[in-house]
Design a protein around this motif. Sequence first.
Motif, PDB file in Angstrom:
ATOM      1  N   THR A 150       0.867  -1.181   0.000  1.00  0.00           N
ATOM      2  CA  THR A 150       0.000   0.000   0.000  1.00  0.00           C
ATOM      3  C   THR A 150       0.903   1.230   0.000  1.00  0.00           C
ATOM      4  O   THR A 150       1.064   1.894   1.017  1.00  0.00           O
ATOM      5  N   LEU A 151       1.448   1.550  -1.149  1.00  0.00           N
ATOM      6  CA  LEU A 151       2.563   2.496  -1.248  1.00  0.00           C
ATOM      7  C   LEU A 151       2.213   3.908  -0.810  1.00  0.00           C
ATOM      8  O   LEU A 151       2.974   4.534  -0.079  1.00  0.00           O
ATOM      9  N   GLY A 152       1.098   4.451  -1.269  1.00  0.00           N
ATOM     10  CA  GLY A 152       0.764   5.835  -0.955  1.00  0.00           C
ATOM     11  C   GLY A 152       1.839   6.786  -1.433  1.00  0.00           C
ATOM     12  O   GLY A 152       2.250   6.750  -2.592  1.00  0.00           O
ATOM     13  N   LEU A 153       2.333   7.631  -0.529  1.00  0.00           N
ATOM     14  CA  LEU A 153       3.360   8.610  -0.880  1.00  0.00           C
ATOM     15  C   LEU A 153       4.763   8.026  -0.912  1.00  0.00           C
ATOM     16  O   LEU A 153       5.723   8.728  -1.231  1.00  0.00           O
ATOM     17  N   MET A 206      -5.735   2.477   4.113  1.00  0.00           N
ATOM     18  CA  MET A 206      -6.136   3.874   4.119  1.00  0.00           C
ATOM     19  C   MET A 206      -6.969   4.250   5.330  1.00  0.00           C
ATOM     20  O   MET A 206      -6.898   5.375   5.833  1.00  0.00           O
ATOM     21  N   PHE A 207      -7.771   3.322   5.850  1.00  0.00           N
ATOM     22  CA  PHE A 207      -8.651   3.682   6.970  1.00  0.00           C
ATOM     23  C   PHE A 207      -7.859   4.182   8.169  1.00  0.00           C
ATOM     24  O   PHE A 207      -8.337   4.980   8.963  1.00  0.00           O
ATOM     25  N   ARG A 208      -6.612   3.720   8.325  1.00  0.00           N
ATOM     26  CA  ARG A 208      -5.808   4.160   9.452  1.00  0.00           C
ATOM     27  C   ARG A 208      -5.497   5.648   9.377  1.00  0.00           C
ATOM     28  O   ARG A 208      -5.267   6.312  10.382  1.00  0.00           O
ATOM     29  N   ARG A 209      -5.483   6.216   8.178  1.00  0.00           N
ATOM     30  CA  ARG A 209      -5.088   7.600   8.006  1.00  0.00           C
ATOM     31  C   ARG A 209      -6.231   8.585   8.236  1.00  0.00           C
ATOM     32  O   ARG A 209      -6.061   9.777   8.097  1.00  0.00           O
ATOM     33  N   GLY A 215      -7.651   9.917  10.671  1.00  0.00           N
ATOM     34  CA  GLY A 215      -7.476  10.959  11.660  1.00  0.00           C
ATOM     35  C   GLY A 215      -6.282  11.855  11.405  1.00  0.00           C
ATOM     36  O   GLY A 215      -6.049  12.804  12.157  1.00  0.00           O
ATOM     37  N   GLU A 216      -5.498  11.581  10.372  1.00  0.00           N
ATOM     38  CA  GLU A 216      -4.312  12.369  10.117  1.00  0.00           C
ATOM     39  C   GLU A 216      -4.674  13.612   9.310  1.00  0.00           C
ATOM     40  O   GLU A 216      -5.664  13.651   8.598  1.00  0.00           O
ATOM     41  N   SER A 217      -3.860  14.646   9.416  1.00  0.00           N
ATOM     42  CA  SER A 217      -4.166  15.915   8.783  1.00  0.00           C
ATOM     43  C   SER A 217      -3.042  16.317   7.843  1.00  0.00           C
ATOM     44  O   SER A 217      -1.998  15.677   7.776  1.00  0.00           O
ATOM     45  N   GLY A 218      -3.263  17.434   7.135  1.00  0.00           N
ATOM     46  CA  GLY A 218      -2.279  17.934   6.195  1.00  0.00           C
ATOM     47  C   GLY A 218      -2.749  17.737   4.770  1.00  0.00           C
ATOM     48  O   GLY A 218      -3.508  16.816   4.472  1.00  0.00           O
ATOM     49  N   PRO A 219      -2.296  18.604   3.861  1.00  0.00           N
ATOM     50  CA  PRO A 219      -2.785  18.549   2.483  1.00  0.00           C
ATOM     51  C   PRO A 219      -2.472  17.251   1.756  1.00  0.00           C
ATOM     52  O   PRO A 219      -3.290  16.767   0.966  1.00  0.00           O
ATOM     53  N   LEU A 220      -1.291  16.655   2.011  1.00  0.00           N
ATOM     54  CA  LEU A 220      -0.970  15.416   1.303  1.00  0.00           C
ATOM     55  C   LEU A 220      -1.856  14.263   1.755  1.00  0.00           C
ATOM     56  O   LEU A 220      -2.209  13.395   0.952  1.00  0.00           O
ATOM     57  N   PHE A 221      -2.241  14.232   3.030  1.00  0.00           N
ATOM     58  CA  PHE A 221      -3.154  13.188   3.478  1.00  0.00           C
ATOM     59  C   PHE A 221      -4.566  13.432   2.952  1.00  0.00           C
ATOM     60  O   PHE A 221      -5.312  12.485   2.719  1.00  0.00           O
ATOM     61  N   GLU A 222      -4.928  14.699   2.754  1.00  0.00           N
ATOM     62  CA  GLU A 222      -6.194  14.987   2.094  1.00  0.00           C
ATOM     63  C   GLU A 222      -6.180  14.417   0.676  1.00  0.00           C
ATOM     64  O   GLU A 222      -7.174  13.853   0.208  1.00  0.00           O
ATOM     65  N   LEU A 244      -4.398  11.861  -0.387  1.00  0.00           N
ATOM     66  CA  LEU A 244      -4.496  10.409  -0.283  1.00  0.00           C
ATOM     67  C   LEU A 244      -5.923   9.962   0.005  1.00  0.00           C
ATOM     68  O   LEU A 244      -6.405   8.979  -0.559  1.00  0.00           O
ATOM     69  N   ARG A 245      -6.612  10.676   0.893  1.00  0.00           N
ATOM     70  CA  ARG A 245      -7.977  10.288   1.218  1.00  0.00           C
ATOM     71  C   ARG A 245      -8.896  10.432   0.011  1.00  0.00           C
ATOM     72  O   ARG A 245      -9.833   9.654  -0.166  1.00  0.00           O
ATOM     73  N   THR A 246      -8.623  11.453  -0.822  1.00  0.00           N
ATOM     74  CA  THR A 246      -9.444  11.654  -2.020  1.00  0.00           C
ATOM     75  C   THR A 246      -9.300  10.499  -2.996  1.00  0.00           C
ATOM     76  O   THR A 246     -10.270  10.050  -3.603  1.00  0.00           O
ATOM     77  N   HIS A 247      -8.086   9.984  -3.131  1.00  0.00           N
ATOM     78  CA  HIS A 247      -7.818   8.968  -4.147  1.00  0.00           C
ATOM     79  C   HIS A 247      -7.763   7.544  -3.591  1.00  0.00           C
ATOM     80  O   HIS A 247      -7.744   6.588  -4.372  1.00  0.00           O
ATOM     81  N   GLY A 248      -7.715   7.392  -2.283  1.00  0.00           N
ATOM     82  CA  GLY A 248      -7.444   6.076  -1.708  1.00  0.00           C
ATOM     83  C   GLY A 248      -8.670   5.192  -1.567  1.00  0.00           C
ATOM     84  O   GLY A 248      -9.819   5.639  -1.638  1.00  0.00           O
TER      85      GLY A 248
END
Length: 250
Positions: A99-102, A175-178, A180-187, A189-193
């Motif tokens: 689950t590579l993400g960034l 992705m569900f673990r993220r 509660g995390e904040s910041g534009p890059l996690f936003e 990831l949440r949009t595409h994940g």
Amino acid sequence: MVTTAPSGDPAEARELADRFGLRAEPRAGRTVQELLRQAKGAPVLVLASRRADLHERGRTYRASVGMAFLRLRRLTMGETDPLVEHAALKPGDSVLDATLGLGGDALVCAQVTGAAVTGLELDPTIAAFTQAALRRLPRQAREAARLVQVVRADHRKWLEEERAGSFDVVLLDPMFRRAGESGPLFELLRTHGDHSPLDPRTLREARRVARRGVLVKDAARGEELQRLGLVPRLSRRSAAIAFGWAPAAR
């Protein structure tokens, strides 16, 4: 859409588009806003020689591996990294980041093992964004970045088709673990994940593919780890993360 800034290389734009199923578009003197209108709401990745920017839904995201570069610096100073510690990584280990993400965890693994790390990412935009970021890291991280092989794939299907014992360690960071995390890059990831919880069948396949075991990330309470039958191990570096270790299937 993948395009270039004046300092960018059109060949890289075509290569990323071909690898990840996107569309390369020559810049041809057009502004980003003109390209966004042509893309009709789709993301536009703009490649410059030293940076890459993703334009989407009125936001601009600078290509980055998040906190991974700081983690690399800590490793070079002799500090430990929680992921490295819990996975017991050592030089020469082969790692699959399913689950590579960034790409932050994959980059840290490559730094420690000195071996190729395969990273799976289903979303084509994130795959191209992460590949572009890895190519633009500071000099100190470039050797590790070159070891990360970004592959566009659904990790569930990919694991089912991979032969047993292909990697020493498999990483799973759903992705569900993220959430509660904040910041534009996690936003981003949440949009595409994919937000679906980790399926026990996927964990079984990961254990089959691993020679030593599978490391799973969760929020600090470890509720998802417990659902999967894993014992949460808290991270001393971050109070927000817990790890679970599943030994390889024998």
